[in-house]
Design a protein around this motif. Structure first.
Motif, PDB file in Angstrom:
ATOM      1  N   ILE A  90       0.814  -1.234   0.000  1.00  0.00           N
ATOM      2  CA  ILE A  90       0.000   0.000   0.000  1.00  0.00           C
ATOM      3  C   ILE A  90       0.841   1.275   0.000  1.00  0.00           C
ATOM      4  O   ILE A  90       0.283   2.363  -0.102  1.00  0.00           O
ATOM      5  N   THR A  91       2.160   1.188   0.133  1.00  0.00           N
ATOM      6  CA  THR A  91       2.996   2.382   0.077  1.00  0.00           C
ATOM      7  C   THR A  91       4.074   2.208  -0.985  1.00  0.00           C
ATOM      8  O   THR A  91       4.404   1.098  -1.373  1.00  0.00           O
ATOM      9  N   ASN A  92       4.620   3.353  -1.422  1.00  0.00           N
ATOM     10  CA  ASN A  92       5.637   3.283  -2.466  1.00  0.00           C
ATOM     11  C   ASN A  92       7.044   3.357  -1.884  1.00  0.00           C
ATOM     12  O   ASN A  92       7.222   3.594  -0.687  1.00  0.00           O
ATOM     13  N   VAL A  93       8.020   3.199  -2.741  1.00  0.00           N
ATOM     14  CA  VAL A  93       9.412   3.139  -2.324  1.00  0.00           C
ATOM     15  C   VAL A  93       9.894   4.459  -1.729  1.00  0.00           C
ATOM     16  O   VAL A  93      10.794   4.488  -0.901  1.00  0.00           O
ATOM     17  N   TYR A  94       9.298   5.577  -2.115  1.00  0.00           N
ATOM     18  CA  TYR A  94       9.778   6.881  -1.675  1.00  0.00           C
ATOM     19  C   TYR A  94       9.408   7.207  -0.236  1.00  0.00           C
ATOM     20  O   TYR A  94       9.949   8.131   0.344  1.00  0.00           O
ATOM     21  N   LEU A  95       8.485   6.477   0.357  1.00  0.00           N
ATOM     22  CA  LEU A  95       8.069   6.755   1.734  1.00  0.00           C
ATOM     23  C   LEU A  95       8.938   6.046   2.765  1.00  0.00           C
ATOM     24  O   LEU A  95       8.938   6.422   3.919  1.00  0.00           O
ATOM     25  N   ASP A  96       9.651   5.004   2.387  1.00  0.00           N
ATOM     26  CA  ASP A  96      10.474   4.220   3.315  1.00  0.00           C
ATOM     27  C   ASP A  96       9.696   3.981   4.615  1.00  0.00           C
ATOM     28  O   ASP A  96      10.089   4.394   5.694  1.00  0.00           O
ATOM     29  N   SER A  97       8.570   3.319   4.498  1.00  0.00           N
ATOM     30  CA  SER A  97       7.570   3.169   5.561  1.00  0.00           C
ATOM     31  C   SER A  97       7.956   2.161   6.627  1.00  0.00           C
ATOM     32  O   SER A  97       8.476   1.093   6.325  1.00  0.00           O
ATOM     33  N   ALA A  98       7.653   2.512   7.905  1.00  0.00           N
ATOM     34  CA  ALA A  98       7.925   1.605   9.020  1.00  0.00           C
ATOM     35  C   ALA A  98       6.998   1.932  10.180  1.00  0.00           C
ATOM     36  O   ALA A  98       6.430   3.003  10.265  1.00  0.00           O
ATOM     37  N   PHE A 111       2.220   5.937  10.267  1.00  0.00           N
ATOM     38  CA  PHE A 111       3.511   5.252  10.230  1.00  0.00           C
ATOM     39  C   PHE A 111       4.621   6.291  10.173  1.00  0.00           C
ATOM     40  O   PHE A 111       4.370   7.469   9.946  1.00  0.00           O
ATOM     41  N   GLN A 112       5.844   5.850  10.393  1.00  0.00           N
ATOM     42  CA  GLN A 112       6.980   6.750  10.235  1.00  0.00           C
ATOM     43  C   GLN A 112       7.567   6.520   8.857  1.00  0.00           C
ATOM     44  O   GLN A 112       7.751   5.384   8.420  1.00  0.00           O
ATOM     45  N   GLY A 113       7.806   7.621   8.157  1.00  0.00           N
ATOM     46  CA  GLY A 113       8.397   7.564   6.824  1.00  0.00           C
ATOM     47  C   GLY A 113       9.657   8.410   6.800  1.00  0.00           C
ATOM     48  O   GLY A 113       9.717   9.470   7.429  1.00  0.00           O
ATOM     49  N   TYR A 114      10.644   7.969   6.073  1.00  0.00           N
ATOM     50  CA  TYR A 114      11.923   8.666   6.010  1.00  0.00           C
ATOM     51  C   TYR A 114      11.962   9.544   4.763  1.00  0.00           C
ATOM     52  O   TYR A 114      11.741   9.071   3.649  1.00  0.00           O
ATOM     53  N   ASP A 115      12.225  10.837   4.946  1.00  0.00           N
ATOM     54  CA  ASP A 115      12.275  11.789   3.844  1.00  0.00           C
ATOM     55  C   ASP A 115      13.735  12.069   3.491  1.00  0.00           C
ATOM     56  O   ASP A 115      14.344  13.010   4.003  1.00  0.00           O
ATOM     57  N   GLU A 117      14.986  13.124   0.705  1.00  0.00           N
ATOM     58  CA  GLU A 117      15.197  14.245  -0.204  1.00  0.00           C
ATOM     59  C   GLU A 117      15.184  15.605   0.486  1.00  0.00           C
ATOM     60  O   GLU A 117      15.639  16.583  -0.087  1.00  0.00           O
ATOM     61  N   ASN A 118      14.647  15.705   1.683  1.00  0.00           N
ATOM     62  CA  ASN A 118      14.527  16.991   2.368  1.00  0.00           C
ATOM     63  C   ASN A 118      15.235  16.969   3.719  1.00  0.00           C
ATOM     64  O   ASN A 118      14.643  17.265   4.749  1.00  0.00           O
ATOM     65  N   GLY A 119      16.477  16.583   3.716  1.00  0.00           N
ATOM     66  CA  GLY A 119      17.274  16.637   4.928  1.00  0.00           C
ATOM     67  C   GLY A 119      17.459  15.323   5.648  1.00  0.00           C
ATOM     68  O   GLY A 119      18.252  15.232   6.576  1.00  0.00           O
ATOM     69  N   GLY A 120      16.726  14.307   5.275  1.00  0.00           N
ATOM     70  CA  GLY A 120      16.902  13.004   5.905  1.00  0.00           C
ATOM     71  C   GLY A 120      16.289  12.892   7.282  1.00  0.00           C
ATOM     72  O   GLY A 120      16.963  12.513   8.231  1.00  0.00           O
ATOM     73  N   TYR A 121      15.005  13.217   7.410  1.00  0.00           N
ATOM     74  CA  TYR A 121      14.307  13.144   8.695  1.00  0.00           C
ATOM     75  C   TYR A 121      13.134  12.182   8.597  1.00  0.00           C
ATOM     76  O   TYR A 121      12.547  11.998   7.540  1.00  0.00           O
ATOM     77  N   PHE A 122      12.795  11.579   9.755  1.00  0.00           N
ATOM     78  CA  PHE A 122      11.594  10.746   9.844  1.00  0.00           C
ATOM     79  C   PHE A 122      10.401  11.640  10.138  1.00  0.00           C
ATOM     80  O   PHE A 122      10.500  12.578  10.939  1.00  0.00           O
ATOM     81  N   HIS A 123       9.270  11.351   9.501  1.00  0.00           N
ATOM     82  CA  HIS A 123       8.032  12.081   9.751  1.00  0.00           C
ATOM     83  C   HIS A 123       6.893  11.098   9.955  1.00  0.00           C
ATOM     84  O   HIS A 123       6.940   9.967   9.475  1.00  0.00           O
ATOM     85  N   VAL A 124       5.863  11.532  10.668  1.00  0.00           N
ATOM     86  CA  VAL A 124       4.656  10.734  10.821  1.00  0.00           C
ATOM     87  C   VAL A 124       3.793  10.990   9.590  1.00  0.00           C
ATOM     88  O   VAL A 124       3.541  12.137   9.221  1.00  0.00           O
TER      89      VAL A 124
END
Length: 198
Positions: A90-98, A111-115, A117-124
């Motif tokens: 249900i999620t794509n490769v760009y979300l790095d979902s966990a 879920f927490q996704g790793y961004d 492209e914008n600094g390398g931070y986890f976001h909800v």
């Protein structure tokens, strides 16, 4: 990999997709045909089936009614029927979902996704169980990890190294001090619940 595969699909992506546990990978490219000609079937997209029997660092969440399980595996979220069956990504490769967490009413998944492209931070991030409605709930140059829904499903709590703005004894509140925050699931309004000074 054949030369046709190497030229059409980046090697790192194709191997990463297989390791990520993609159950069905649809390829829209001709496969190598028989010597001296190309078979008609080789011109159609191919489906490659991959079976994953194990995973490392997997997290699951089960809906309150027991009908749905959301699982993370190698950076993707999958929906599985509560009684077992095929997994649907249900999620794509760009979300790095966990670390998925299904809302109490079963209508959303946090879920927490790793961004990267914008600094390398986890976001909800929020998503519907069918993969639609992807929306980032947190922002800023901070990590936001391990979401958990409130019992009424209106807020999502998480750990974050976001600055609290409070004066503290040494060491000061700089990146590296994790506190418990919550965000309104509709508006994204943040509230500090507990910090490391208390």
């Amino acid at each position: 990999l054949s030369s046709a595969w190497r030229s059409a699909v980046p090697l790192s992506w194709s191997i990463g997709a297989i390791l990520a546990g993609i159950t069905f990978l649809r390829v829209s490219m001709p496969l190598d045909g028989p010597p001296g000609g190309t078979a008609a079937a080789a011109q159609a997209p191919a489906t490659i089936s991959v079976t994953v029997r194990e995973g490392t660092n997997i997290a699951i969440s089960r809906s309150d009614d027991g009908q749905t399980i959301i699982m993370d595996l190698h950076g993707f979220l999958y929906r599985i029927p509560g009684q077992g069956g095929p997994a649907v990504r249900i999620t794509n490769v760009y979300l790095d979902s966990a670390r998925p967490e299904i809302s109490p009413n079963g209508q959303r998944v946090a879920f927490q996704g790793y961004d990267a492209e914008n600094g390398g931070y986890f976001h909800v991030v929020l998503v519907n169980p069918d993969g639609s409605g992807v929306r980032r709930l947190t922002n800023g140059a901070y990590d936001h990890r391990e979401p958990a829904w409130s019992r009424d499903g209106t807020r999502v709590a998480f750990a974050s190294d976001r600055s609290t703005g409070q004066v503290r004894p040494t060491p000061n509140d700089v990146l590296g001090s994790y506190n418990i925050w919550s965000a309104d699931a509709t508006t994204g309004e943040l509230r500090l619940w507990a910090d490391t000074a208390t």
